[in-house]
Design a protein around this motif. Structure first.
Motif, PDB file in Angstrom:
ATOM      1  N   UNK A   1       5.730 -14.141   2.786  1.00  0.00           N
ATOM      2  CA  UNK A   1       6.926 -14.486   3.196  1.00  0.00           C
ATOM      3  C   UNK A   1       6.533 -15.252   4.735  1.00  0.00           C
TER       4      UNK A   1
ATOM      5  N   UNK B   1      10.114  -3.165  -0.286  1.00  0.00           N
ATOM      6  CA  UNK B   1      10.043  -4.403  -0.938  1.00  0.00           C
ATOM      7  C   UNK B   1       9.675  -5.544  -2.046  1.00  0.00           C
TER       8      UNK B   1
ATOM      9  N   UNK C   1       5.170  -9.489   8.300  1.00  0.00           N
ATOM     10  CA  UNK C   1       6.474  -8.947   9.030  1.00  0.00           C
ATOM     11  C   UNK C   1       6.471  -8.871  10.495  1.00  0.00           C
TER      12      UNK C   1
ATOM     13  N   UNK D   1      -0.209   4.073  -2.539  1.00  0.00           N
ATOM     14  CA  UNK D   1      -0.100   5.496  -2.155  1.00  0.00           C
ATOM     15  C   UNK D   1       0.746   6.063  -3.151  1.00  0.00           C
TER      16      UNK D   1
ATOM     17  N   UNK E   1       5.512  -1.798   5.814  1.00  0.00           N
ATOM     18  CA  UNK E   1       5.040  -1.053   5.620  1.00  0.00           C
ATOM     19  C   UNK E   1       4.941  -0.092   6.439  1.00  0.00           C
ATOM     20  N   UNK E   2       4.513   1.257   6.158  1.00  0.00           N
ATOM     21  CA  UNK E   2       3.525   2.342   6.726  1.00  0.00           C
ATOM     22  C   UNK E   2       2.484   2.000   5.340  1.00  0.00           C
ATOM     23  N   UNK E   3       0.671   2.244   5.906  1.00  0.00           N
ATOM     24  CA  UNK E   3      -0.491   1.944   5.556  1.00  0.00           C
ATOM     25  C   UNK E   3      -0.232   0.340   4.819  1.00  0.00           C
ATOM     26  N   UNK E   4      -0.079  -0.004   5.442  1.00  0.00           N
ATOM     27  CA  UNK E   4      -0.332  -1.557   4.949  1.00  0.00           C
ATOM     28  C   UNK E   4      -1.456  -2.049   6.211  1.00  0.00           C
ATOM     29  N   UNK E   5      -1.896  -3.302   6.318  1.00  0.00           N
ATOM     30  CA  UNK E   5      -3.070  -3.837   6.734  1.00  0.00           C
ATOM     31  C   UNK E   5      -2.864  -3.900   7.948  1.00  0.00           C
TER      32      UNK E   5
ATOM     33  N   UNK F   1      11.531  11.931   1.541  1.00  0.00           N
ATOM     34  CA  UNK F   1      11.025  11.139   0.473  1.00  0.00           C
ATOM     35  C   UNK F   1       9.435  11.907   0.641  1.00  0.00           C
TER      36      UNK F   1
ATOM     37  N   UNK G   1       6.795  11.813  -3.590  1.00  0.00           N
ATOM     38  CA  UNK G   1       5.636  11.915  -3.219  1.00  0.00           C
ATOM     39  C   UNK G   1       4.897  13.278  -4.093  1.00  0.00           C
TER      40      UNK G   1
ATOM     41  N   UNK H   1       0.995  -1.013   0.561  1.00  0.00           N
ATOM     42  CA  UNK H   1      -0.421  -0.522   0.334  1.00  0.00           C
ATOM     43  C   UNK H   1       0.363   1.172  -0.204  1.00  0.00           C
ATOM     44  N   UNK H   2       1.956   1.194   0.714  1.00  0.00           N
ATOM     45  CA  UNK H   2       3.249   2.368  -0.139  1.00  0.00           C
ATOM     46  C   UNK H   2       3.334   2.652  -0.472  1.00  0.00           C
TER      47      UNK H   2
END
Ligand SMILES: Cc1cc2nc3c(=O)[nH]c(=O)nc-3n(C[C@H](O)[C@H](O)[C@H](O)COP(=O)(O)OP(=O)(O)OC[C@H]3O[C@@H](n4cnc5c(N)ncnc54)[C@H](O)[C@@H]3O)c2cc1C
Ligand code: SF4
Lengths: 456, 430
Positions: free
Chosen positions: B328, A421, B377, A172, B407-411, A253, A258, A168-169
């Motif tokens: 993972x 990622x 993770x 976005x 990571x940010x925004x992950x569910x 960033x 962004x 999702x990062x």
């Protein structure tokens, strides 16, 4: 190679792109289908964009979300084979024409004129080779450039989103750069003209838009009325206040991956080549000098312009306009355009951002010494595979930090998050929570650390 | 002092660099038959799939060897001569040492199957294996991978990425069920099959038969099934590589026998990494740890002990991670893979309806002792703390968000775990 992709659909998309390009070719030769009309432009843009989107998305359709780097180093177009060279030459040629030989692009300018007229409310006559030669430029050359740039960002943004849709990062961030390019990087400045307002780019500040801190430009804006005053303040406040504050909280960033259009192009159109950035020590040495060199240049140039303005042109004569001119040629055209984008397929995506961008230099210094942002590593889980370093578009040897469990705190990191990622072991995470002096050795004494770094 | 290190994998290289940090004067020589430069064997799959070039998998820049004054010798060692304190290369060269470190890694298991040495049959461990695979996979249509474990799924993914039809033969009833409890094994198996790779469970290899060209052409299972294939991958585990010690000069059992200071039974000879078998007081079953981080940690201990620090190797709370196609897996502490929950334990299990995110927390005698996560993770330091501090599950559940490394925004799944987590009691199937 794998045959999982719906190749037929992709081929249809490629045909669309080819039709759009053919119409551009015809326009360059002076005879586009349906002429230089709205229909003629539609015959170019519709197949180009729709076909491009199909072509960009098709290979990933129906695959499970996850890392899609199979075959990257086997594809000649992505490993400095002849298609990469060809593409590099074409892009470079286009940049040269836009900057220095706009008369060559008259056909294309006329092709996009209907959209230009619709957005800006102007009704220019068709451009002619002689006319453009005589004037030296035509506003449509930049409109054409902006349009193609935006198409590239949006189409390849769809590709980027498909490739990294498990994160999702990434989704976005990709949506964000596409949005900012489409609106503030392209539509808004054009629409402003329709309302008799200055063509202003809200997402660029000094030193990327050096004029936004030049006295004459500030004066010019203020004379344009309320919105102009707002723009003048906006430019100053963003450059001097927002940049340090936002960078303190989020790192470089927030801008580079962004908001910024250059970053936007790199993160979308440039994604196929991100692994080509040099990880050599020599590249890093060059980078330190080159990027801070450009920052010094623009600071001196701006200083000259102000000094000249204060002395009302008495003392320095043409020095400041000469400096501005040469800076514009060398940095604005050669480094940011020709080298920065033209060499994408050969040297990787962020050539400009990494080696030359003065905004990146400022953001980088702030990020390195005065920010919360860092990439943390997950204990001892690193297997030293090298995916993170390979896919770092800024040429950072991420693995060198990860395999000893150290934080990655580097001026150049644009926080694209691709290292995290692609890591198959979940080792890396971009973070900007409060730190307790553990970002890097001496991070509780940033000024001291900065001095140490300068002495090295 | 001349320190010779046989093997330039993670164990040998970590040892070499560690020695240099401690002993600026020592002469250090790294010996390997496999490659000049240290590369990451964990990344072999990515080279084959085109994610990286072999060069990109080298964990250190090549200038490091000169900068650190680490001499490198390329060649295969046929025997270790402890009487004269020297290595004997197969090509006749010799190399004397003052101290020797054995870091020879491991070899893919071959259990004496008929046909196991045919062309077209191979393991996946070395650069040479990668080259062989590259050659065999040209025009390859079908491959069989023998052994449902970590390297097996990697090999399957590699072949699959080139459009090869792959079947995995797994001896166990579920995927990698000698490491994964029932539900994780099922989810992993499903992911592998969804990717288009067939897994035949409860299937053992009987023999490999050659075709008219002398290459492997068919696999015969114990049950008598025959599978046509152009390549057979042997990934049924690895065993310590002690081929250079066949003269018995340095005692071995499964691996090179070492104590917890990683000293072998021979003075001035040490061993670390995949090849070492660690036994306290000569206990019957020694520990053989064949992971990247254990190799690194052991290499560091040997370096310290070469410098006379007298350190013992203590691994700390166990951890590991892997990736099954796009899924993972992280694990911390001890998770018993048995098909039923052991007496004295209860497990909290949660999985997302998609089957792509799951968590198991193992509690024994009221304290958290281990966890598995899939598609989620998790932070090593946080789980290590919890496990070392013997925290109760309730406390861990409350703070679960602290352990996320997504990571940010992950569910976020913490609330779902707290609401939908299911307790598995002793005796229930895992
Ligand atoms: C495909 C694959 C994937 C893996 N994935 C993971 C993973 O995800 N996570 C993880 O933790 N671990 C993983 N491992 C295991 C991990 O790579 C090993 O545990 C680790 O590399 C062992 O390091 P080592 O230094 O002990 O031995 P090695 O890396 O095997 O090095 C030994 C070296 O010694 C040389 N050598 C041996 N005998 C001789 C001789 N007689 N003469 C000359 N040279 C000799 C060999 O050529 C070799 O170069 C994986 C392994 C493989 C093969
Ligand atoms: S991608 Fe991950 S595991 Fe691989 S080297 Fe980088 S941090 Fe380590």
């Amino acid at each position: 190679m794998s045959v999982r992709t719906p190749d037929a659909v992709g081929a249809i998309g490629a045909v669309g792109v080819a039709l759009g390009l053919a119409q551009m070719g015809a326009a360059l030769l002076g005879a586009p289908m349906a002429g230089y009309t709205g229909a003629g432009l539609a015959l170019c843009l519709v197949p180009l964009v729709v076909g491009g989107l199909i072509r960009a998305v098709a290979p990933y359709w129906g695959t499970t979300p996850g890392i899609k780097n199979d075959g990257v180093h086997h594809a000649p177009s992505q490993s400095r084979g002849w298609p990469a060279w060809l593409l590099g030459v074409v892009i470079t040629a286009f940049y040269c024409a836009v900057y220095w030989a706009p008369a060559q692009l008259v056909g294309l300018m006329n092709l996009v004129t209907p959209l230009y007229a619709a957005l800006t409310g102007k009704a220019p006559a068709l451009a002619t080779v002689e006319g453009v030669r005589a004037a030296g430029w035509d506003p449509r050359q930049w409109f054409l450039y902006g349009l193609l740039y935006t198409v590239a960002v949006v189409v390849m943004g769809a590709r980027m989103a498909m490739r990294y849709r498990h994160s999702r990062y990434q989704l976005a961030r990709t949506a964000s750069v596409c949005f900012f390019q489409l609106t503030f990087g392209f539509l808004v400045p054009q629409l402003l003209q329709a309302f008799q307002q200055p063509e202003f780019y809200f997402t660029y500040f000094w030193p990327l838009k050096k004029e936004y801190l030049f006295p004459s430009d500030l004066r010019g804006l203020v004379e344009q009325g309320t919105l102009g005053v707002f723009m003048a303040y906006w430019g100053v406040l963003m450059a001097l206040v927002a940049v340090p504050v936002l960078t303190y909280f989020y790192g470089k960033r927030w801008y580079c991956s962004w908001v910024c259009g250059c970053g936007g192009l790199a993160e979308t159109a440039g994604d196929p080549w991100r692994h080509l950035s040099s990880k050599s020590l020599a590249a890093w040495r060059f980078e330190r000098w080159s990027i801070h060199g450009v920052l010094v240049l623009i600071t001196l140039t701006t200083g000259l312009v102000w000094a000249n303005s204060a002395a009302q042109g008495q003392v320095l004569g043409h020095a400041s306009s000469t400096a501005t001119h040469w800076y514009g040629f060398l940095v604005g055209a050669v480094l940011s355009g020709v080298v920065g984008v033209g060499f994408y397929p050969l040297l990787g995506t962020r050539v400009w951002c990494r080696f030359f961008c003065p905004q990146a230099a400022i953001l980088g210094l702030l990020q390195r010494f005065f920010s919360r942002f860092r990439i943390t590593t997950n204990g001892g889980q690193c297997i030293s595979c090298g995916n993170c370093s390979t896919y770092c578009e800024m040429g950072i040897d991420v693995r060198a930090y990860a395999q000893r469990g150290a934080n990655i705190v580097r001026a150049s990191c644009v926080g694209c998050g691709v290292c995290a990622a692609v890591c198959p072991r979940g080792v890396l995470r971009l973070e900007n929570g409060a730190t307790s002096g553990d970002r890097f050795p001496l991070s509780d004494k940033p000024l001291h650390a900065l001095m140490e770094a300068l002495r090295k | 002092m001349h320190i010779v290190i046989l093997g330039n994998g993670i164990a040998g290289v970590t040892c070499a660099l560690g020695v240099r940090r401690r002993l600026p004067q020592a002469r250090i020589t790294l010996v390997s038959g496999e490659s000049d430069a240290f590369f990451s064997s964990t990344a072999l799959m990515y080279v084959f799939m085109g994610h990286m070039r072999l060069r990109d998998t080298e964990p250190y820049e090549r200038r490091v060897w000169d900068e650190q004054r680490i001499e490198r010798v390329r060649g295969w060692v046929g025997a270790v001569d402890v009487v004269n304190a020297r290595l004997e290369f197969t090509d006749g060269r010799t190399l004397p040492w003052d101290k020797l470190v054995l870091a020879t890694g491991a070899q893919p298991n071959r259990f004496g199957w008929p046909g196991q040495d045919l062309p077209g049959v191979q393991g996946l461990y070395s650069v040479q294996d990668l080259e062989a695979l590259e050659a065999s996979s040209r025009g390859l249509k079908r491959g069989v991978v023998v052994g449902g474990g970590l390297i097996g799924v990697e090999l399957a993914e590699m072949l699959h990425s080139r459009g090869v039809d792959v079947t995995i033969l797994a001896r166990e009833p579920r995927y990698w069920s000698n490491a994964l409890p029932g539900r994780e094994a099922d989810l992993v198996g499903r992911v592998i099959e969804r990717a288009g790779v067939q897994v035949r469970y409860g299937t053992e290899l009987q023999a490999i038969e050659a075709g008219s060209n002398g290459r492997a052409a068919e696999v015969v299972t114990r049950a008598g099934d025959r599978l046509a294939c152009g390549l057979v991958g042997l990934t049924a585990g690895v065993s310590p590589n002690v081929s250079a010690l066949s003269n018995g000069a340095v005692p071995t059992r499964r691996g090179v026998l070492v104590n917890t200071r990683l000293e072998t039974r021979v003075e001035h000879v040490y061993a670390c990494g995949d090849c070492a078998e660690i036994t306290e007081d000569n206990a019957e079953s020694g520990r053989v740890e064949q992971l990247w981080y254990t190799g690194r940690a052991q290499g560091e201990i040997v370096a310290a002990n070469l410098a006379g620090e007298g350190r013992t190797y203590a691994r700390g709370v166990w951890f590991n991670s892997a990736k099954f196609f796009d899924l993972e897996w992280h694990t911390y502490g001890e998770v018993d893979p048995a098909p039923v929950v052991r007496a004295g334990e209860r497990h909290l299990w949660w999985s997302d309806p998609s089957g792509l995110h799951a968590l198991r927390i193992v509690e024994r005698d009221g304290a958290v002792t281990g966890m598995n996560s899939l598609g989620w993770r998790q932070r090593q330091d946080v789980w290590t703390q919890w496990i070392e501090a013997r925290r109760p599950v309730e406390a861990v559940l409350k703070e679960l968000a602290r352990a996320s490394f997504e990571p940010e925004f992950a569910r976020r799944f913490e609330a779902a775990v707290r609401q939908g987590g299911q307790w598995l009691q002793a005796g229930e199937s895992t």
